[in-house]
Scaffold this active site. Sequence first.
Site, PDB file in Angstrom:
ATOM      1  CE  LYS A 185      -3.913   2.011   2.549  1.00 31.29           C
ATOM      2  NZ  LYS A 185      -4.833   1.788   3.698  1.00 31.29           N
ATOM      3  CB  SER A 190      -8.474   0.856   5.636  1.00 29.24           C
ATOM      4  OG  SER A 190      -9.074   2.117   5.762  1.00 29.24           O
ATOM      5  CB  SER A 232      -8.007   3.708   2.859  1.00 27.46           C
ATOM      6  OG  SER A 232      -7.230   3.063   3.870  1.00 27.46           O
TER       7      SER A 232
END
Length: 312
Positions: free
Chosen positions: A86, A185, A161
Amino acid sequence: MTALAGAGPFAGMSIAELGIRLRSGATTAHEMAENALAAADSFNPELNCYVTIDHDGALSAAAQADRELASGLDRGPLHGIPVGVKDLIDTAGLRTTRGSRHFDRHVPTADAAVVVALRQAGAVIVGKTHTHQFAYGPTGDVAHTGPARNPHDPSRMTGGSSSGSGAAVAAGLVPAAVGTDTGGSVRIPAALCGVVGLRPSQGAVPTDGVFPLSATLDTVGPLAATVADTAVLWSILAGQPVDPVPVAGLRVGVVRADVVDRVVQSQASALARARAALLADGFVLKDVEVPEMADWARCYLDIIGPEARALH
C-alpha cells in the site's frame, strides 16, 4: 468496461503452489516478477490499482531470490513471491505518495518495519498500491491519481482505503498484498473485491514507517485470495508462526446486534451459508449478544476524528 477479476497470471495460484513450482525449477522468481510486471503494465490503466510500478526493483529482488535459492538459501514461503504494498507504507528509494498530491514526489529513505520483514522473507515488491488519500475513506475513489476500480466491474468502487491492494489481488496481478486498517480499510476492499483480508489484533504487526491516521486504531494487515495465503502473509508481517489447530469442536462466536440484523438480504444469505459450512466442518457456533455495538461508531469517531485532526 470489461471485468478483469482473475485476469492476471496469479489467479487461482496459491502461494504454496507457486513455491512448489519455484523450488522444482518449473519457474523462477525472475519469471514470476516479469509476469507480475507485465500484468501490472497491461491492466493498471483500467484498474488504477498501482500508483508506482517498480520494474527495476522487482527484477533485481527476483534475481537475488533466484541466486539465493541456487546457493541453498531458502527464506521461506514468500521467497521469490510477488507482492504489492500500500502506498501509505514507506519503501526506501521508492515513491510513497500516501494518496496525496502533496506527497507526489515523496521518496522515503528507510523501509517501514513490515517492508523490512517482507524483504527478509524474500518477497518481491512489485509496486505501491492505490490508497484513498491519507487512508481516510472507505471508498477508494479519492486520491491524487483518481479512483481505483473494482476488477469485477471497473465501473464500481473497490472500497478503501487499501483499494489497490484489494483490486490487485482480485485481478490476480499478485498473489498477496499489504494494506492498513484503522476502521475497515483492509476489510472493506477485501469484501468488495471478493478476497480475504485480516485486521490483526492491535500491536500484533508493527506500524513503524506507516503514515498514521489514528495512532490508537491503526493496524497493518494482509490481503490474499485465500485464508491460507492470508495466514502466510500475516505470519511474515507479525513475525509469528501460524500454528494449525484441530477444527472439530473449535468454537466460533456469531455476533448478534442491531447493526448485524439490518444488513441487506444478500449479506444475510452469505452469513447463513458461512454458518452452514462451518457447522458441516465440525465447528461449534454460538450466538453472542453484543448490544453495545450500536455505541461503537460514536466511540470510533470520538477517537479517530481528534487524532486525525491533530496530525493534519
